[in-house]
Design an enzyme around this catalytic site. Structure first.
Site, PDB file in Angstrom:
ATOM      1  N   ASP A   1       7.991  -0.815 -10.670  1.00 21.21           N
ATOM      2  CA  ASP A   1       8.543   0.144 -11.629  1.00 21.21           C
ATOM      3  C   ASP A   1       9.762  -0.452 -12.334  1.00 21.21           C
ATOM      4  O   ASP A   1      10.629  -1.040 -11.683  1.00 21.21           O
ATOM      5  CB  ASP A   1       8.945   1.407 -10.841  1.00 21.21           C
ATOM      6  CG  ASP A   1       9.321   2.577 -11.721  1.00 21.21           C
ATOM      7  OD1 ASP A   1       8.493   2.998 -12.529  1.00 21.21           O
ATOM      8  OD2 ASP A   1      10.456   3.079 -11.585  1.00 21.21           O
TER       9      ASP A   1
ATOM     10  N   GLU B   1       2.839 -15.121   1.172  1.00 21.57           N
ATOM     11  CA  GLU B   1       2.770 -15.440   2.604  1.00 21.57           C
ATOM     12  C   GLU B   1       1.641 -14.686   3.297  1.00 21.57           C
ATOM     13  O   GLU B   1       1.228 -15.046   4.392  1.00 21.57           O
ATOM     14  CB  GLU B   1       4.063 -14.983   3.296  1.00 21.57           C
ATOM     15  CG  GLU B   1       5.229 -15.889   3.124  1.00 21.57           C
ATOM     16  CD  GLU B   1       6.440 -15.246   3.783  1.00 21.57           C
ATOM     17  OE1 GLU B   1       6.287 -14.523   4.800  1.00 21.57           O
ATOM     18  OE2 GLU B   1       7.540 -15.465   3.258  1.00 21.57           O
TER      19      GLU B   1
HETATM   20  C1  GLC Z   1       8.839   4.312 -14.848  1.00 15.39           C
HETATM   21  C2  GLC Z   1       7.843   5.350 -14.412  1.00 15.39           C
HETATM   22  C3  GLC Z   1       8.294   6.686 -14.903  1.00 15.39           C
HETATM   23  C4  GLC Z   1       9.643   6.991 -14.314  1.00 15.39           C
HETATM   24  C5  GLC Z   1      10.638   5.875 -14.614  1.00 15.39           C
HETATM   25  C6  GLC Z   1      11.857   5.991 -13.768  1.00 15.39           C
HETATM   26  O1  GLC Z   1       8.884   4.176 -16.228  1.00 15.39           O
HETATM   27  O2  GLC Z   1       6.580   5.000 -14.853  1.00 15.39           O
HETATM   28  O3  GLC Z   1       7.383   7.698 -14.576  1.00 15.39           O
HETATM   29  O4  GLC Z   1      10.141   8.195 -14.827  1.00 15.39           O
HETATM   30  O5  GLC Z   1      10.094   4.622 -14.330  1.00 15.39           O
HETATM   31  O6  GLC Z   1      11.548   5.625 -12.446  1.00 15.39           O
END
Ligand code: GLC
Ligand code: CA
Length: 580
Positions: free
Chosen positions: A229, A284
């Protein structure tokens, strides 16, 4: 009109852009990966919130559909202020969604059915409920606990102004001031997202070690990799300089001009070192574990830096997702994507929808087809549902014919539209809540799935409860009303995935076809991938096909012209057998 042919092409009409992979590719290079947003997939216990046992119970749907892997959006312990992207414990499952044993059961069941499982890693920020942040709040300025996050003293004589002018992506300043233990107004902490999502400080070496343990925790349990993310946001420019350039931040404007993140908080060189370290960790482990980066960066060459051989295996190709309904734009983005990824030996990914954007049939049903509203409200222009679905299907069939790896978002195999009429009281996206509803947010693509037309909550939940209300039109899209129905969106996806697999299109090649009869450059996109010719017609004129060319699959019913030839109508993609 002369007819289009998929046989005996003169070599002058094709331009090879991308070569097929020789031999068996790494699994992720040609994989179709299905994103499950667990809250909205299937509810097993009737509380109206989808959960892990619900996912496990429906894995057969994914096997039947023919995908290779599942990516699960976060299921970790969380106050759920941002749908679980606000993690309070990276090693615990949120009781709303299940238990660790449920994860183990899901992994075992998926592996047994031949599906790989990627999980979400959220390293840019934690929830403010995370023990680390609570410890930071209770500790003094300058302490080790505070150093896990980005705390700064404010500007102004009394530190009453935020340390810089950065804005939160969900609205308002990116800084919140804390009260110190002695009740005095204190430091400020950075949050690029909601104030309940404090950014971690990736300059902190201890954090690196702690995160590595988190990766190992899930790798040891058997996950096949991670979706990372906000991978492009982990490192901020030193000194945190002010930024007055373009921003993707929510400002209450209805239309977001561009989804690329720009400024000193994004795409800094330091992120690549972190990704390299994680690549070593996954390497790994046996079994080709993979990493995919979420990085909203531009241009594509910049994104290609994330998939150099020692970094993440894949990155989402958001340039493809953002492409307008235009043949020249598709041709350009596909060429650039393949060239940029080929230059670093990476596989190109393709994606049209996810849990953060308006579902693609609805985007393509707008007057400006493929434009990018940050959500659609009942008072906004409403997408043309039929036209959007036809275009959405054509786009999907284009995507699935491309060489590389494709990401599907749950419900797109049903052709689900965006829910545009959710009442304000039902909405839960922090972008909606943080802007007093000025920005409508992402709830419209997160409405729970319809499985059964004639069942409570369309089969999503045994009790009929649903954390977001489902529109009545979902009955038409329910899985059971499409199963076995020729021409349904579900059957189109299933057939396309099957053809894609048996004809090895994911590891195949791409050669543009130009200047062929009927293929007007601006209206017809045509390419050859192995023994399949994929043609998308966006022009008003139906395109006749030379009799004898074998049609493998179409995104909508073909027409017949006066000479009895099959024709490709407007906004349609077909796959023809090539060379026969
Ligand atoms: C990413 C996720 C989104 C979230 C953001 C903050 O963009 O896909 O859904 O709100 O990160 O974590
Ligand atoms: Ca539940």
């Amino acid at each position: 009109m002369k007819a289009l042919t998929s046989k005996h092409l003169p070599s002058t009409t094709t331009t090879l852009i991308h070569r097929a992979i020789v031999g068996a590719p790494d699994w992720w290079r040609d994989a179709v990966i299905y994103q499950v947003y667990p809250r909205s997939f299937a509810d097993s216990n009737g509380d109206g919130i989808g959960d892990l046992p619900g996912v496990t119970a429906h894995l057969d749907h994914l096997v039947e559909l023919g995908v290779d892997a599942v990516w699960l959006s976060p299921f970790y312990r969380s106050p759920q202020k941002d749908g679980g992207y606000d993690v309070a414990d990276y090693r615990e499952v949120d009781p709303l969604l299940g238990t660790l044993a449920d994860v183990d059961a899901l992994l075992a069941a998926a592996h047994e059915q031949g599906l790989r499982v990627l999980v979400d890693l959220v390293p840019n920020h934690t929830s403010s409920a995370h023990g680390w942040f609570q410890e930071a709040l209770a500790s003094a300025p300058g302490s080790a606990a505070r150093d896990r996050y980005v705390f700064r003293t404010g500007r102004g004589e009394l530190g009453e102004e935020p340390p810089n002018n950065w804005l939160s992506k969900f609205g308002g300043p990116a800084w919140t001031r804390v009260t110190e233990a002695d009740d005095s107004p204190g430091e400020w902490y950075l949050h690029l997202f909601d104030s309940s999502q404090p950014d971690l400080n990736w300059e902190n070496a201890q954090l690196h070690a702690e995160f590595e343990q988190v990766l190992r925790f899930w790798l040891d349990r058997g996950v096949d990799g991670f979706r990372i993310d906000v991978a492009h946001g982990l490192v901020k420019a030193p000194e945190l300089p002010d930024w007055t350039g373009r921003t993707t931040t929510v400002t209450g404007r209805k239309r977001r001009p561009n989804l690329t993140d720009e400024g000193p908080m994004w795409d800094q060189d330091g992120v690549h070192e972190i990704l390299r370290a994680w690549r070593q960790v996954v390497a790994e482990y046996p079994g080709d574990r993979a990493l995919v980066a979420e990085a909203w960066v531009q241009p594509i060459e910049r994104l290609a830096r994330y998939v150099r051989p020692d970094e993440t295996h894949q990155a989402f190709n958001f340039e493809f997702l953002k492409t307008r309904w235009s043949v020249p734009q598709y041709r350009a983005v596909i060429t650039e994507s393949l060239e940029a990824n080929d230059s670093v030996g990476a596989t190109t990914t393709w994606v049209l929808s996810n849990h953060d954007v308006v579902r693609h049939p609805s985007r393509l049903g707008l007057k400006k087809a493929g434009s990018f509203p940050a959500g659609i409200a009942a008072t906004d222009e409403q997408p043309d549902e039929h036209r959007g679905l036809m275009r959405g299907r054509a786009a999907s069939l284009l995507m699935l014919g491309l060489p590389g790896s494709a990401y599907l978002y749950q419900g797109e195999e049903l052709g689900l539209p965006e829910a545009t009429e959710l009442p304000a009281e039902a909405r839960q996206d922090p972008t909606f809540l943080g802007t007093d509803g000025k920005e409508i947010g992402r709830d419209g693509c997160r409405v729970p799935l319809p499985w059964v037309a004639d069942a409570p909550a369309f089969g999503f939940s045994p009790s009929g409860a649903s954390w977001l209300p489902q529109p009545a039109s979902f009955a038409r899209y329910a899985l059971d009303s499409q199963l076995g129905v020729p021409g349904s969106t579900y059957e189109m996806y299933r057939a396309a995935l099957h053809l894609r697999r048996v004809r090895r299109l994911g590891s195949g090649s791409l050669a543009w076809v130009v200047g062929l009869a009927g293929t007007r450059k601006k209206k017809v996109l045509a390419f050859i991938n192995r023994d399949v010719m994929i043609v998308m017609n966006l022009g008003a004129a139906a395109l006749p096909i030379t009799p004898g060319c074998a049609v493998l699959i179409t995104s909508r019913r073909l027409g017949i012209d006066a000479e009895g030839r099959q024709t490709i109508p407007r906004d349609t993609t077909v796959w023809l057998r090539f060379g026969s």
